[in-house]
Design an enzyme around this catalytic site. Structure first.
Site, PDB file in Angstrom:
ATOM      1  N   CYS A  23      45.935   1.481-103.524  1.00 51.26           N
ATOM      2  CA  CYS A  23      46.329   2.262-104.529  1.00 51.26           C
ATOM      3  C   CYS A  23      47.467   1.430-105.115  1.00 51.26           C
ATOM      4  CB  CYS A  23      46.882   3.589-103.923  1.00 51.26           C
ATOM      5  SG  CYS A  23      47.022   4.865-105.224  1.00 51.26           S
ATOM      6  N   LYS A  79      44.222  14.829 -98.993  1.00 54.52           N
ATOM      7  CA  LYS A  79      44.690  16.078 -99.810  1.00 54.52           C
ATOM      8  C   LYS A  79      44.574  17.049 -99.021  1.00 54.52           C
ATOM      9  CE  LYS A  79      45.701  13.390-103.357  1.00 54.52           C
ATOM     10  NZ  LYS A  79      44.999  13.382-104.697  1.00 54.52           N
ATOM     11  N   CYS A 138      57.840  12.538-105.066  1.00 52.65           N
ATOM     12  CA  CYS A 138      57.767  13.707-105.931  1.00 52.65           C
ATOM     13  C   CYS A 138      57.047  13.388-107.138  1.00 52.65           C
ATOM     14  CB  CYS A 138      59.111  14.368-106.068  1.00 52.65           C
ATOM     15  SG  CYS A 138      59.954  14.616-104.569  1.00 52.65           S
ATOM     16  N   GLU A 155      67.212  16.733-103.371  1.00 48.07           N
ATOM     17  CA  GLU A 155      67.863  16.079-102.438  1.00 48.07           C
ATOM     18  C   GLU A 155      67.271  15.576-101.267  1.00 48.07           C
ATOM     19  OE1 GLU A 155      70.359  19.313-104.753  1.00 48.07           O
ATOM     20  OE2 GLU A 155      68.266  18.894-104.250  1.00 48.07           O
ATOM     21  N   GLU A 163      40.312   4.110-101.650  1.00 45.37           N
ATOM     22  CA  GLU A 163      41.101   3.938-100.416  1.00 45.37           C
ATOM     23  C   GLU A 163      40.390   3.878 -99.213  1.00 45.37           C
ATOM     24  OE1 GLU A 163      42.529   5.335 -96.600  1.00 45.37           O
ATOM     25  OE2 GLU A 163      41.693   6.838 -97.914  1.00 45.37           O
ATOM     26  N   HIS A 176      50.832   3.103 -98.876  1.00 45.26           N
ATOM     27  CA  HIS A 176      51.762   4.116 -98.524  1.00 45.26           C
ATOM     28  C   HIS A 176      52.527   4.015 -97.394  1.00 45.26           C
ATOM     29  CE1 HIS A 176      49.287   5.734-101.618  1.00 45.26           C
ATOM     30  NE2 HIS A 176      50.115   6.590-101.920  1.00 45.26           N
ATOM     31  N   TRP A 195      46.143  16.890-112.206  1.00 46.80           N
ATOM     32  CA  TRP A 195      47.722  16.609-111.824  1.00 46.80           C
ATOM     33  C   TRP A 195      48.496  17.192-112.837  1.00 46.80           C
ATOM     34  CZ3 TRP A 195      47.425  10.875-109.717  1.00 46.80           C
ATOM     35  CH2 TRP A 195      46.828  10.775-108.534  1.00 46.80           C
ATOM     36  N   GLU A 206      39.918  15.831-105.460  1.00 48.67           N
ATOM     37  CA  GLU A 206      40.650  16.845-105.372  1.00 48.67           C
ATOM     38  C   GLU A 206      40.379  18.193-105.712  1.00 48.67           C
ATOM     39  OE1 GLU A 206      44.822  17.121-107.300  1.00 48.67           O
ATOM     40  OE2 GLU A 206      44.757  15.625-105.949  1.00 48.67           O
TER      41      GLU A 206
END
Length: 773
Positions: A736, A125, A526, A18, A675, A704, A571, A615
């Site tokens: 990206c 990150k 998400c 939401e 990046e 982004h 991931w 990461e």
């Protein structure tokens, strides 16, 4: 002695994302700020109600964020970079979202910032997770003040609903350690920052807060003397400001920082006993008896069900000697909300899992058993024991053929046939690309129409043939447009792909997928991480048909687009019953097969994205080399075995690469794109001390952010890049993939990017002619 249950943070996005939809509606100007705020308040109320009903005794507030909790902290203390022309009063939503997303010129609505063109803050990150935070920017002479009332408002909001919460606050030392300073070392600003933190704590005490959860995750890192001194000074000052402080550490163990922490005058300490189970005994030996221990015994980072009987017997004796708080290892931000939504998941696999709601239930059952005896949680313990045995013995887990193939690997599997110099010559002959060759990272906008068609196909509203034809039309149009604007190396746009990891996981053995297992990556973005539960293999080619169709539409080289083994691993929610390195090598063999099939189909360029390589780097330097060895080896397993004239690309984004640049070189990719736009090419500083041998595509377009950079801006970035990297090695590309952007942003940006590359080529020709004279 009593055992209570706390949550350190709950997922912000809502059961059905939401928050994502409310944010994007507001940014698009389709809803008002009041509507966004109402949606956010509703999510917070539901979260408090849900956690209480599941059995939590101690509820957090200020764990909710409209974008990022580190950005919230910057707003709270008034750390606003000068380029936003802040008047110095309060940080309003437009300013907040401009810091997060940038502000296009002429914007005047919906969080897009002020009326001038402004870049977003840098994003990277959050430790070793796939969550991204907004990096604070600090300057010499920085002043701090309370500039946002969010933390106080949400405490009062909860209180009005009948919940006495424990506010969450990012600690001052970790905040400064995560920040970047311009003409100042951020830790030098600690005295001024502590004044503001003292005011915040005093104001929370005045509002009735008994405890504050103060997060200092940097305490699990390697610390130098200045950082240790900063922690000691900070808590000597803050421990007396009113509320009791629950000092919260996570993502690792305190290790050699335990002595430091034991001397801090705090009232409680949270330990991550999932990542570092062995730290409990040393901590008990060093901590004063009055310090309330919060034990992170349920994994807040992964989705596997806990073995409650084992935890019970581990904690039983300790629970009889002192008060305890049981908690997840870290905030539950990193896991999906509720397993109950997964009605289509294989029931055998589902019984092995636990999402945020189930993790709170696990904690409540464990606390009840410790308070009242094991029989008080008989049903929960029995189900936990049955699930643990079922998972250990399931035939779904192990594949002997995969184990045999891994055992047969030799050193040749990780080496290209020739060194880069020879490969480069062969690739130049085959590809005949100009100086400053242009390309994109892979994906093009996943428009509402693309998503609608995918949803209709999933629901059975359109058949396979109709959906395939729709994707062919989209792909053909994207290829034609790339030719028209003059891109040198094309991509097919990835319209058929739902996600760069999920798409591959769905075609590999050993993975399961959720329908509602969303987690926040950044802002409204998400993802649904795959569940890697068993041995991995590739039953059939995954991308070859779509590559072949796209290449048939053009004479220019079409990249084959793959996600690399380390990124698929990092991931995903990864199995915890074998070393991560073993799982990564299994994935690498599957990707290797796909690379070979693409080459056999005629692909001259194959890109194997490793966006998550940095990461996964352990937080302690002593553990780096082991990780880098198997991560680089896995990439090389996937990328080696092709001919010299087949060019292998890789891509990495939104991480600090400077300290692992030699490992990146050891990957031996022919071209790496990274990046660099948000940091103004700062990441290329590593190339001044390390002569990177292969070719580099420093990103010149921050995808982004909704703002559209012009040719001059990109040309300036490429000029900066040429100071760090020889021009003959430079490619031109965005930061990206373009999946999250709109076509009306992408088209002018890429046109400007191609123009910038042509400008740099013209400069190079002029310089060459001048030198020839």
């Amino acid at each position: 002695m009593t055992v209570s249950v706390a949550t350190l943070g709950f997922p912000r996005i809502g059961l059905r994302r939401e928050l994502k939809f409310a944010l994007e509606s507001y940014w698009a100007g389709k809803s008002s700020l009041a509507e966004l705020q109402a949606a956010a308040a509703g999510l917070r109320a539901l979260n408090w109600t849900r956690q209480k009903a599941l059995g939590a005794d101690i509820l957090p507030s200020n764990d909710f964020s409209l974008y990022d909790h580190v950005l919230d902290t910057s707003a709270l203390i008034g750390a606003v970079p000068a380029r936003y022309d802040w008047a110095g009063d309060s940080v309003d939503p437009d300013l907040y979202f401009a810091m997060a997303r940038g502000a296009p010129g002429g914007a005047g609505h919906a969080g897009c910032g002020h009326a001038h063109d402004t870049t977003a803050q840098e994003m990277t990150k959050w430790f070793d997770t796939n969550y991204h935070f907004m990096v604070p920017e600090l300057t010499a002479g920085q002043r701090f003040k309370i500039a946002s009332t969010k933390i106080f408002d949400e405490f009062e909001e909860a209180k009005a609903l009948g919940y006495a919460t424990r506010p969450v606050l990012l600690g001052p030392v970790s905040y400064l350690m995560l920040a970047k300073g311009k003409a100042v070392e951020p830790l030098a600003l600690l005295p001024q920052l502590l004044d503001t933190y003292a005011d915040i704590l005093a104001r929370l005490a005045g509002a009735g807060a008994e405890w504050v959860q103060i997060d200092e995750p940097c305490l699990v890192l390697d610390l130098d003397d200045a950082q240790r001194t900063a922690f000691a000074r900070a808590y000597a000052r803050l421990a007396t400001r009113g509320p009791k402080l629950m000092l919260t550490t996570y993502f690792g163990g305190l290790g050699d920082n335990l002595d430091l922490v034991a001397e801090l005058p705090v009232h409680g300490l949270h330990l991550d006993l999932v990542r570092a189970p062995d730290q409990l005994e040393p901590a008990l030996a060093r901590l004063q008896p009055h310090v309330l221990l919060s034990l992170g015994v349920i994994d807040g980072r992964n989705i596997w069900r806990a073995n409650l009987p084992d935890l019970y017997w581990r904690l039983k004796a300790l629970a009889g000697t002192r008060d305890l708080v049981l908690a997840p290892s870290c905030s539950l931000l990193h896991v999906p909300v509720d397993l109950a939504l997964e009605t289509a998941l294989d029931p055998e696999i589902a019984q092995w899992l636990s999402f945020a709601a189930q993790k709170v239930e696990e904690l409540a059952a464990l606390a009840k058993a410790l308070n009242e005896g094991e029989d008080a949680s008989f049903a929960a313990f029995s189900a936990s024991r049955i699930a643990a045995v079922a998972r250990q013995t399931s035939p779904k887990i192990h594949d002997p053929a995969v184990a045999a193939r891994l055992a047969a690997l030799d050193a040749d599997a990780t080496r290209r046939a020739s060194p880069f110099a020879a490969r480069r010559e062969a690739q130049q002959k085959r590809l005949a690309l100009p100086a400053y060759p242009t390309t994109t990272i892979g994906s093009f906008p996943q428009t509402p129409e693309v998503r609608k068609a995918r949803a209709a196909h999933i629901k059975g509203e359109i058949d396979d043939a109709a959906y395939d034809q729709y994707l062919r039309v989209e792909t053909r149009a994207a290829v034609k447009w790339q030719e028209e604007i003059g891109l040198d190396v094309l991509v097919h746009g990835e319209f058929e792909r739902n996600d760069m990891v999920q798409y591959f996981g769905e075609q590999l053995a050993g993975f399961a997928f959720t329908r509602a297992g969303w987690v926040q990556s950044y802002g409204s973005r998400c993802v649904r991480p795959p569940i890697l539960y068993g041995d991995v293999s590739r039953p059939a080619p995954m991308t070859v048909d779509w590559w072949r169709y796209a290449q048939d539409q053009t004479e220019r080289p079409m990249k084959g687009m793959l996600t690399g083994p380390v990124t698929i691993l990092n991931w995903s929610f990864v199995r915890d019953d074998q070393p991560r390195a073993e799982s990564c090598r299994q994935i690498a063999l599957a990707i290797r097969d796909e690379v070979h099939d693409l080459e056999a189909a005629g692909a001259a360029i194959v890109q194997i994205d490793e966006a998550a390589l940095r990461e996964g780097l352990p937080l302690r330097r002593s553990e780096w080399q082991h990780y880098l060895d198997w991560a680089v080896e896995s990439f090389r397993i996937a990328a080696s075995g092709v001919r010299d004239d087949t060019q292998v690309h890789t891509h990495m984004c939104y991480s600090e690469f400077n300290d692992i640049i030699r490992a990146i070189g050891a990957m031996d990719a022919d071209v790496i794109s990274i990046e660099t736009a948000r940091s103004q090419m700062e990441l290329l500083g590593a190339f001044e001390t390390y002569a990177y041998p292969n070719e580099v595509g420093p990103g010149v377009y921050d995808i982004h952010s909704p703002r559209i950079p012009g040719e001059r801006e990109m040309t300036d970035l490429l000029t900066l890049a040429a100071r760090h990297v020889p021009p003959a090695q430079i490619w031109v590309n965005p930061d990206c993939g373009l999946k999250t952007r709109q076509w009306d942003e992408v088209r002018p940006a890429l046109v400007a990017m191609v123009a910038a590359a042509k400008s740099m080529r013209a400069r190079a020709l002029v310089k060459e002619a001048y030198l020839a004279k």
